[in-house]
Enzyme design. Structure first.
Site, PDB file in Angstrom:
ATOM      1  N   TRP A  31      10.594  22.937   7.126  1.00 60.98           N
ATOM      2  CA  TRP A  31      11.661  23.781   6.579  1.00 60.98           C
ATOM      3  C   TRP A  31      12.943  23.544   7.387  1.00 60.98           C
ATOM      4  O   TRP A  31      12.905  23.428   8.616  1.00 60.98           O
ATOM      5  CB  TRP A  31      11.279  25.264   6.680  1.00 60.98           C
ATOM      6  N   THR A  65       7.921  27.263   9.885  1.00 59.40           N
ATOM      7  CA  THR A  65       7.820  27.840  11.223  1.00 59.40           C
ATOM      8  C   THR A  65       6.593  28.739  11.370  1.00 59.40           C
ATOM      9  O   THR A  65       5.975  28.780  12.432  1.00 59.40           O
ATOM     10  CB  THR A  65       9.111  28.623  11.553  1.00 59.40           C
ATOM     11  N   PHE A  66       6.215  29.408  10.291  1.00 55.02           N
ATOM     12  CA  PHE A  66       5.032  30.273  10.368  1.00 55.02           C
ATOM     13  C   PHE A  66       3.803  29.477  10.794  1.00 55.02           C
ATOM     14  O   PHE A  66       2.924  29.996  11.482  1.00 55.02           O
ATOM     15  CB  PHE A  66       4.770  30.958   9.027  1.00 55.02           C
ATOM     16  N   GLU A  67       3.740  28.197  10.414  1.00 51.12           N
ATOM     17  CA  GLU A  67       2.577  27.348  10.719  1.00 51.12           C
ATOM     18  C   GLU A  67       2.643  26.716  12.112  1.00 51.12           C
ATOM     19  O   GLU A  67       1.744  25.988  12.526  1.00 51.12           O
ATOM     20  CB  GLU A  67       2.435  26.248   9.671  1.00 51.12           C
ATOM     21  N   CYS A  89      13.123  26.345  12.625  1.00 46.19           N
ATOM     22  CA  CYS A  89      14.392  27.036  12.373  1.00 46.19           C
ATOM     23  C   CYS A  89      14.185  28.008  11.224  1.00 46.19           C
ATOM     24  O   CYS A  89      13.913  27.584  10.092  1.00 46.19           O
ATOM     25  CB  CYS A  89      15.485  26.028  12.014  1.00 46.19           C
ATOM     26  N   VAL A  90      14.297  29.286  11.526  1.00 48.59           N
ATOM     27  CA  VAL A  90      14.142  30.332  10.508  1.00 48.59           C
ATOM     28  C   VAL A  90      15.509  30.950  10.268  1.00 48.59           C
ATOM     29  O   VAL A  90      16.119  31.490  11.195  1.00 48.59           O
ATOM     30  CB  VAL A  90      13.163  31.424  10.970  1.00 48.59           C
ATOM     31  N   GLU A  94      17.683  37.103   2.234  1.00 47.64           N
ATOM     32  CA  GLU A  94      18.039  38.424   1.700  1.00 47.64           C
ATOM     33  C   GLU A  94      17.008  39.491   2.031  1.00 47.64           C
ATOM     34  O   GLU A  94      17.264  40.690   1.867  1.00 47.64           O
ATOM     35  CB  GLU A  94      18.212  38.323   0.171  1.00 47.64           C
ATOM     36  N   THR A  95      15.833  39.057   2.456  1.00 49.92           N
ATOM     37  CA  THR A  95      14.752  40.028   2.632  1.00 49.92           C
ATOM     38  C   THR A  95      14.258  40.047   4.080  1.00 49.92           C
ATOM     39  O   THR A  95      14.770  39.321   4.929  1.00 49.92           O
ATOM     40  CB  THR A  95      13.551  39.660   1.728  1.00 49.92           C
ATOM     41  N   HIS A  97      11.558  38.894   5.110  1.00 50.64           N
ATOM     42  CA  HIS A  97      10.638  37.775   5.380  1.00 50.64           C
ATOM     43  C   HIS A  97      10.956  37.115   6.724  1.00 50.64           C
ATOM     44  O   HIS A  97      10.064  36.747   7.490  1.00 50.64           O
ATOM     45  CB  HIS A  97      10.734  36.748   4.245  1.00 50.64           C
TER      46      HIS A  97
HETATM   47  N1  LIG Z   1      12.377  30.718   5.163  1.00 50.80           N
HETATM   48  C1  LIG Z   1      11.911  29.862   6.125  1.00 50.80           C
HETATM   49  C2  LIG Z   1      10.577  29.498   6.196  1.00 50.80           C
HETATM   50  N2  LIG Z   1       9.662  29.986   5.309  1.00 50.80           N
HETATM   51  C3  LIG Z   1       8.329  29.420   5.164  1.00 50.80           C
HETATM   52  C4  LIG Z   1       7.328  29.934   6.214  1.00 50.80           C
HETATM   53  O1  LIG Z   1       7.587  29.377   7.502  1.00 50.80           O
HETATM   54  C5  LIG Z   1       5.900  29.544   5.804  1.00 50.80           C
HETATM   55  O2  LIG Z   1       5.808  28.142   5.726  1.00 50.80           O
HETATM   56  C6  LIG Z   1       5.516  30.171   4.480  1.00 50.80           C
HETATM   57  O3  LIG Z   1       5.724  31.578   4.547  1.00 50.80           O
HETATM   58  C7  LIG Z   1       4.053  29.879   4.122  1.00 50.80           C
HETATM   59  O4  LIG Z   1       3.197  30.327   5.141  1.00 50.80           O
HETATM   60  N3  LIG Z   1      10.142  28.662   7.164  1.00 50.80           N
HETATM   61  C8  LIG Z   1      11.025  28.148   8.098  1.00 50.80           C
HETATM   62  O5  LIG Z   1      10.622  27.372   8.976  1.00 50.80           O
HETATM   63  N4  LIG Z   1      12.339  28.499   8.024  1.00 50.80           N
HETATM   64  C9  LIG Z   1      12.816  29.342   7.083  1.00 50.80           C
HETATM   65  O6  LIG Z   1      14.045  29.635   7.059  1.00 50.80           O
HETATM   66  C1  LIG Z   2      13.209  33.337   6.373  1.00 46.75           C
HETATM   67  C2  LIG Z   2      12.883  33.104   4.956  1.00 46.75           C
HETATM   68  O1  LIG Z   2      11.753  32.953   4.526  1.00 46.75           O
HETATM   69  C3  LIG Z   2      14.038  33.225   4.034  1.00 46.75           C
HETATM   70  O2  LIG Z   2      14.744  31.997   4.045  1.00 46.75           O
HETATM   71  C4  LIG Z   2      13.581  33.539   2.630  1.00 46.75           C
HETATM   72  O3  LIG Z   2      14.723  33.999   2.005  1.00 46.75           O
HETATM   73  P1  LIG Z   2      14.694  35.449   1.304  1.00 46.75           P
HETATM   74  O4  LIG Z   2      14.472  36.461   2.424  1.00 46.75           O
HETATM   75  O5  LIG Z   2      16.056  35.592   0.654  1.00 46.75           O
HETATM   76  O6  LIG Z   2      13.557  35.423   0.302  1.00 46.75           O
END
Ligand SMILES: Nc1c(NC[C@H](O)[C@H](O)[C@H](O)CO)[nH]c(=O)[nH]c1=O
Ligand SMILES: CC(=O)[C@@H](O)COP(=O)(O)O
Length: 161
Positions: A31, A65-67, A89-90, A94-95, A97
């Site tokens: 990501w 990043t979650f993984e 990099c996260v 909008e939410t 998450h």
């Molecule tokens: N929004 C971002 C994500 N989202 C994906 C999660 O990391 C993960 O792969 C998914 O939820 C499935 O488990 N990941 C990033 O690395 N950066 C982001 O901005």
């Molecule tokens: C950090 C995320 O997963 C994010 O990019 C997802 O975006 P949203 O919170 O608008 O669904």
């Protein structure tokens, strides 16, 4: 102190260890790959610049990043790997998450490091915008990958034998 006050690439690696004797695992989230590839380049160059050999730097990619926690565990459980660097990099959306990912990966990486008693470095950017991310992935605030690699080396230098 923010990255604006202390450049992420301003890393002084003063260590007594022979870095060429150590093997490093690098886990890279796909990501925001424009950012994470820059983080990887910084980490790789910092490791080799400090004496690490190409054969002793092993990379795997994970989707996000979650993984990084499980990817870091797959590296950390290997007896031939001395330290792991997790790069991601996260970017705030909008939410909420963003919050869940950041909390999960910070706790997950910490737990892996403690479980396997070896450095597992949190090289994760958590910016509000892509600009903030790029500023910290080789931009005006340096490269978080440099900092993560330097931290791995420093930790190996202080780890009890
Ligand atoms: N929004 C971002 C994500 N989202 C994906 C999660 O990391 C993960 O792969 C998914 O939820 C499935 O488990 N990941 C990033 O690395 N950066 C982001 O901005
Ligand atoms: C950090 C995320 O997963 C994010 O990019 C997802 O975006 P949203 O919170 O608008 O669904």
């Amino acid at each position: 102190m923010s990255s604006a006050d202390k450049n992420l690439s301003d890393v002084k690696i003063s260590t007594s260890i022979d870095v060429s004797k150590f093997k490093f695992g690098i886990v890279v989230a796909e990501w925001n790959e424009q950012v994470t590839e820059s983080l990887y380049s910084g980490a790789y160059q910092t490791l080799t610049g400090a004496g690490a050999t190409r054969d002793n730097i092993e990379r795997i990619n994970v989707p996000g990043t979650f993984e990084l926690s499980i990817g870091g565990q797959w590296m950390a459980e290997r007896k031939d790997i001395d330290a792991v660097i997790c790069l991601g990099c996260v970017i705030q959306g909008e939410t909420r998450h963003f919050d869940f990912i950041c909390d999960a990966v910070a706790n997950g990486i910490t737990n892996v490091s403690l479980k396997y008693n070896k450095p597992v470095i949190f090289g994760v950017l958590t910016p509000d915008t892509m600009k903030q991310a790029l500023d910290r992935a080789g931009g005006k605030h340096g490269n978080k990958g440099d900092e993560a690699a330097a931290t791995a080396i420093k930790m190996l230098g202080v780890k009890p034998s």
